[in-house]
Design an enzyme around this catalytic site. Structure first.
Site, PDB file in Angstrom:
ATOM      1  N   HIS A   1       0.814  -1.223   0.000  1.00  0.00           N
ATOM      2  CA  HIS A   1       0.000   0.000   0.000  1.00  0.00           C
ATOM      3  C   HIS A   1       0.850   1.278   0.000  1.00  0.00           C
ATOM      4  O   HIS A   1       0.674   2.123  -0.890  1.00  0.00           O
ATOM      5  CB  HIS A   1      -1.002  -0.049   1.155  1.00  0.00           C
ATOM      6  CG  HIS A   1      -1.644   1.256   1.459  1.00  0.00           C
ATOM      7  ND1 HIS A   1      -2.516   1.887   0.591  1.00  0.00           N
ATOM      8  CD2 HIS A   1      -1.542   2.098   2.526  1.00  0.00           C
ATOM      9  CE1 HIS A   1      -2.916   3.034   1.116  1.00  0.00           C
ATOM     10  NE2 HIS A   1      -2.336   3.183   2.288  1.00  0.00           N
TER      11      HIS A   1
ATOM     12  N   HIS B   1       3.930   6.831   5.358  1.00  0.00           N
ATOM     13  CA  HIS B   1       2.754   7.555   5.848  1.00  0.00           C
ATOM     14  C   HIS B   1       1.946   6.799   6.904  1.00  0.00           C
ATOM     15  O   HIS B   1       1.261   7.433   7.701  1.00  0.00           O
ATOM     16  CB  HIS B   1       1.847   8.000   4.684  1.00  0.00           C
ATOM     17  CG  HIS B   1       0.925   6.951   4.137  1.00  0.00           C
ATOM     18  ND1 HIS B   1       1.288   6.095   3.128  1.00  0.00           N
ATOM     19  CD2 HIS B   1      -0.346   6.605   4.471  1.00  0.00           C
ATOM     20  CE1 HIS B   1       0.270   5.289   2.851  1.00  0.00           C
ATOM     21  NE2 HIS B   1      -0.726   5.570   3.650  1.00  0.00           N
ATOM     22  N   ASP B   2       2.003   5.474   6.932  1.00  0.00           N
ATOM     23  CA  ASP B   2       1.224   4.734   7.934  1.00  0.00           C
ATOM     24  C   ASP B   2       2.091   4.192   9.070  1.00  0.00           C
ATOM     25  O   ASP B   2       1.596   3.408   9.892  1.00  0.00           O
ATOM     26  CB  ASP B   2       0.469   3.566   7.263  1.00  0.00           C
ATOM     27  CG  ASP B   2      -0.835   4.014   6.606  1.00  0.00           C
ATOM     28  OD1 ASP B   2      -1.444   4.977   7.104  1.00  0.00           O
ATOM     29  OD2 ASP B   2      -1.234   3.404   5.594  1.00  0.00           O
TER      30      ASP B   2
ATOM     31  N   GLU C   1       0.862   5.774  12.586  1.00  0.00           N
ATOM     32  CA  GLU C   1      -0.516   5.359  12.915  1.00  0.00           C
ATOM     33  C   GLU C   1      -0.625   3.859  13.173  1.00  0.00           C
ATOM     34  O   GLU C   1      -1.342   3.420  14.063  1.00  0.00           O
ATOM     35  CB  GLU C   1      -1.441   5.767  11.773  1.00  0.00           C
ATOM     36  CG  GLU C   1      -2.905   5.616  12.113  1.00  0.00           C
ATOM     37  CD  GLU C   1      -3.792   6.299  11.083  1.00  0.00           C
ATOM     38  OE1 GLU C   1      -3.617   7.507  10.852  1.00  0.00           O
ATOM     39  OE2 GLU C   1      -4.647   5.606  10.497  1.00  0.00           O
ATOM     40  N   ASP C   2       0.080   3.072  12.391  1.00  0.00           N
ATOM     41  CA  ASP C   2      -0.173   1.623  12.418  1.00  0.00           C
ATOM     42  C   ASP C   2       0.952   0.780  13.007  1.00  0.00           C
ATOM     43  O   ASP C   2       0.776  -0.431  13.175  1.00  0.00           O
ATOM     44  CB  ASP C   2      -0.469   1.114  10.989  1.00  0.00           C
ATOM     45  CG  ASP C   2      -1.785   1.660  10.460  1.00  0.00           C
ATOM     46  OD1 ASP C   2      -2.634   2.037  11.279  1.00  0.00           O
ATOM     47  OD2 ASP C   2      -1.956   1.729   9.233  1.00  0.00           O
TER      48      ASP C   2
ATOM     49  N   ASP D   1      -3.218   8.645  -0.981  1.00  0.00           N
ATOM     50  CA  ASP D   1      -3.697   7.601  -0.053  1.00  0.00           C
ATOM     51  C   ASP D   1      -5.172   7.314  -0.311  1.00  0.00           C
ATOM     52  O   ASP D   1      -5.593   6.145  -0.401  1.00  0.00           O
ATOM     53  CB  ASP D   1      -3.460   8.088   1.378  1.00  0.00           C
ATOM     54  CG  ASP D   1      -3.742   7.039   2.443  1.00  0.00           C
ATOM     55  OD1 ASP D   1      -3.492   5.842   2.191  1.00  0.00           O
ATOM     56  OD2 ASP D   1      -4.198   7.422   3.535  1.00  0.00           O
TER      57      ASP D   1
HETATM   58  P1  NDP Z   1     -11.761   1.411   8.497  1.00  0.00           P
HETATM   59  O1  NDP Z   1     -11.110   2.711   8.837  1.00  0.00           O
HETATM   60  O2  NDP Z   1     -11.997   0.420   9.563  1.00  0.00           O
HETATM   61  O3  NDP Z   1     -10.987   0.671   7.360  1.00  0.00           O
HETATM   62  C1  NDP Z   1     -10.607   1.367   6.215  1.00  0.00           C
HETATM   63  C2  NDP Z   1      -9.118   1.600   6.241  1.00  0.00           C
HETATM   64  O4  NDP Z   1      -8.444   0.340   6.244  1.00  0.00           O
HETATM   65  C3  NDP Z   1      -8.638   2.319   5.015  1.00  0.00           C
HETATM   66  O5  NDP Z   1      -8.739   3.720   5.199  1.00  0.00           O
HETATM   67  C4  NDP Z   1      -7.217   1.829   4.878  1.00  0.00           C
HETATM   68  O6  NDP Z   1      -6.442   2.691   5.718  1.00  0.00           O
HETATM   69  C5  NDP Z   1      -7.243   0.426   5.473  1.00  0.00           C
HETATM   70  N1  NDP Z   1      -7.288  -0.708   4.532  1.00  0.00           N
HETATM   71  C6  NDP Z   1      -6.612  -1.876   4.675  1.00  0.00           C
HETATM   72  N2  NDP Z   1      -6.920  -2.734   3.716  1.00  0.00           N
HETATM   73  C7  NDP Z   1      -7.799  -2.120   2.905  1.00  0.00           C
HETATM   74  C8  NDP Z   1      -8.456  -2.534   1.704  1.00  0.00           C
HETATM   75  N3  NDP Z   1      -8.272  -3.740   1.166  1.00  0.00           N
HETATM   76  N4  NDP Z   1      -9.309  -1.677   1.113  1.00  0.00           N
HETATM   77  C9  NDP Z   1      -9.499  -0.447   1.662  1.00  0.00           C
HETATM   78  N5  NDP Z   1      -8.899   0.011   2.793  1.00  0.00           N
HETATM   79  C10 NDP Z   1      -8.044  -0.839   3.422  1.00  0.00           C
HETATM   80  O7  NDP Z   1     -13.150   1.716   7.755  1.00  0.00           O
HETATM   81  P2  NDP Z   1     -14.322   2.600   8.259  1.00  0.00           P
HETATM   82  O8  NDP Z   1     -14.534   2.392   9.698  1.00  0.00           O
HETATM   83  O9  NDP Z   1     -14.115   3.953   7.733  1.00  0.00           O
HETATM   84  O10 NDP Z   1     -15.590   2.001   7.508  1.00  0.00           O
HETATM   85  C11 NDP Z   1     -16.013   2.553   6.279  1.00  0.00           C
HETATM   86  C12 NDP Z   1     -17.385   3.167   6.444  1.00  0.00           C
HETATM   87  O11 NDP Z   1     -18.303   2.167   6.849  1.00  0.00           O
HETATM   88  C13 NDP Z   1     -17.399   4.262   7.479  1.00  0.00           C
HETATM   89  O12 NDP Z   1     -17.406   5.523   6.834  1.00  0.00           O
HETATM   90  C14 NDP Z   1     -18.636   4.013   8.307  1.00  0.00           C
HETATM   91  O13 NDP Z   1     -19.624   5.018   8.053  1.00  0.00           O
HETATM   92  C15 NDP Z   1     -19.185   2.707   7.810  1.00  0.00           C
HETATM   93  N6  NDP Z   1     -19.279   1.709   8.850  1.00  0.00           N
HETATM   94  C16 NDP Z   1     -18.313   1.559   9.806  1.00  0.00           C
HETATM   95  C17 NDP Z   1     -18.429   0.603  10.784  1.00  0.00           C
HETATM   96  C18 NDP Z   1     -17.339   0.457  11.795  1.00  0.00           C
HETATM   97  O14 NDP Z   1     -17.450  -0.375  12.662  1.00  0.00           O
HETATM   98  N7  NDP Z   1     -16.229   1.215  11.713  1.00  0.00           N
HETATM   99  C19 NDP Z   1     -19.569  -0.278  10.823  1.00  0.00           C
HETATM  100  C20 NDP Z   1     -20.502  -0.073   9.757  1.00  0.00           C
HETATM  101  C21 NDP Z   1     -20.342   0.895   8.833  1.00  0.00           C
HETATM  102  P3  NDP Z   1      -4.843   2.929   5.593  1.00  0.00           P
HETATM  103  O15 NDP Z   1      -4.527   3.639   4.345  1.00  0.00           O
HETATM  104  O16 NDP Z   1      -4.564   3.746   6.811  1.00  0.00           O
HETATM  105  O17 NDP Z   1      -4.278   1.561   5.686  1.00  0.00           O
HETATM  106 ZN    ZN Z   2      -2.645   4.580   3.840  1.00  0.00          ZN
END
Ligand code: NDP
Ligand code: ZN
Length: 181
Positions: A34, A60-61, A64-65, A121
């Site tokens: 990523h 960048h991560d 945070e991670d 990102d």
């Molecule tokens: P998360 O933040 O939990 O997960 C998304 C993040 O995971 C991305 O920003 C990315 O961050 C990382 N990532 C790792 N693998 C993948 C992949 N294969 N595809 C995409 N991203 C990946 O998601 P959200 O909590 O934001 O959930 C999305 C939406 O769903 C929310 O806007 C919310 O409204 C809704 N929702 C959320 C729930 C919850 O429990 N959180 C429950 C139900 C609905 P990085 O670049 O930092 O790795």
């Molecule tokens: Zn990222």
């Protein structure tokens, strides 16, 4: 140090820090794919040549991670790159919903380099949501994520028109797939 040397050191550093992590897609891709994709989008799609933005994209991560600190990044890569990574790092002590809101609120006020990293990102995560989404996410959650990326990117517009065009093309691809679903 010469920019390519710093970038390569950042790759080694990020690969080590993310070594035990996987993305959320069904194949559990190695996490380091990523940050590499984010830096690659900056170079090849955004025509970005700023070594600070490119190196910060690789890192960048890490705060945070992986629990990496700003001081560690500053010691290894300099204060400027470390500061950009801090700018794109969520405060994990806050509830998730508030973190999502703050990304929207902060986007217009980021430094130019942080705007570039944030934009690339969001582009790469949008692509992942379309092509390699988190395994357990229903359509509604993917749709909510796609809409949220739109709100964050609204505050980044003007930072890098070619990357914004790539982002808009992916939004259109998502909409077309959703309409056909
Ligand atoms: P998360 O933040 O939990 O997960 C998304 C993040 O995971 C991305 O920003 C990315 O961050 C990382 N990532 C790792 N693998 C993948 C992949 N294969 N595809 C995409 N991203 C990946 O998601 P959200 O909590 O934001 O959930 C999305 C939406 O769903 C929310 O806007 C919310 O409204 C809704 N929702 C959320 C729930 C919850 O429990 N959180 C429950 C139900 C609905 P990085 O670049 O930092 O790795
Ligand atoms: Zn990222």
């Amino acid at each position: 140090m010469e920019p390519t040397g710093i970038l390569l050191r950042a790759l080694v550093f990020a690969a080590a820090r993310h070594r035990d992590q996987r993305r959320k897609d069904a194949l559990a891709s190695p996490y380091i794919n990523h940050p590499i994709a984010v830096a690659t989008a900056l170079w090849h799609e955004g025509d970005v040549r700023d070594p600070v933005a490119l190196t910060a994209a690789i890192l960048h991560d890490t705060i945070e991670d992986t629990g990496t600190t700003e001081a560690e990044l500053a010691a290894a890569f300099g204060a400027e790159i470390a500061a950009v990574v801090v700018e794109v790092t969520d405060d994990k002590s806050l509830p998730k919903l508030r973190r999502k809101e703050l990304q929207i609120e902060h986007a217009p006020h980021l430094s130019p380099a942080a705007k570039l990293v944030k934009l690339a990102d969001k582009l790469c995560n949008l692509r992942d949501i379309i092509d390699a989404p988190p395994a357990a996410w229903p359509h509604e959650r993917r749709a909510a994520y796609v809409a949220w990326t739109r709100d964050v990117v609204a505050g980044l517009r003007g930072a890098c028109p070619p990357l914004e065009a790539a982002f808009d093309a992916e939004q259109a691809r998502w909409a077309a797939a959703a309409a056909g679903a």
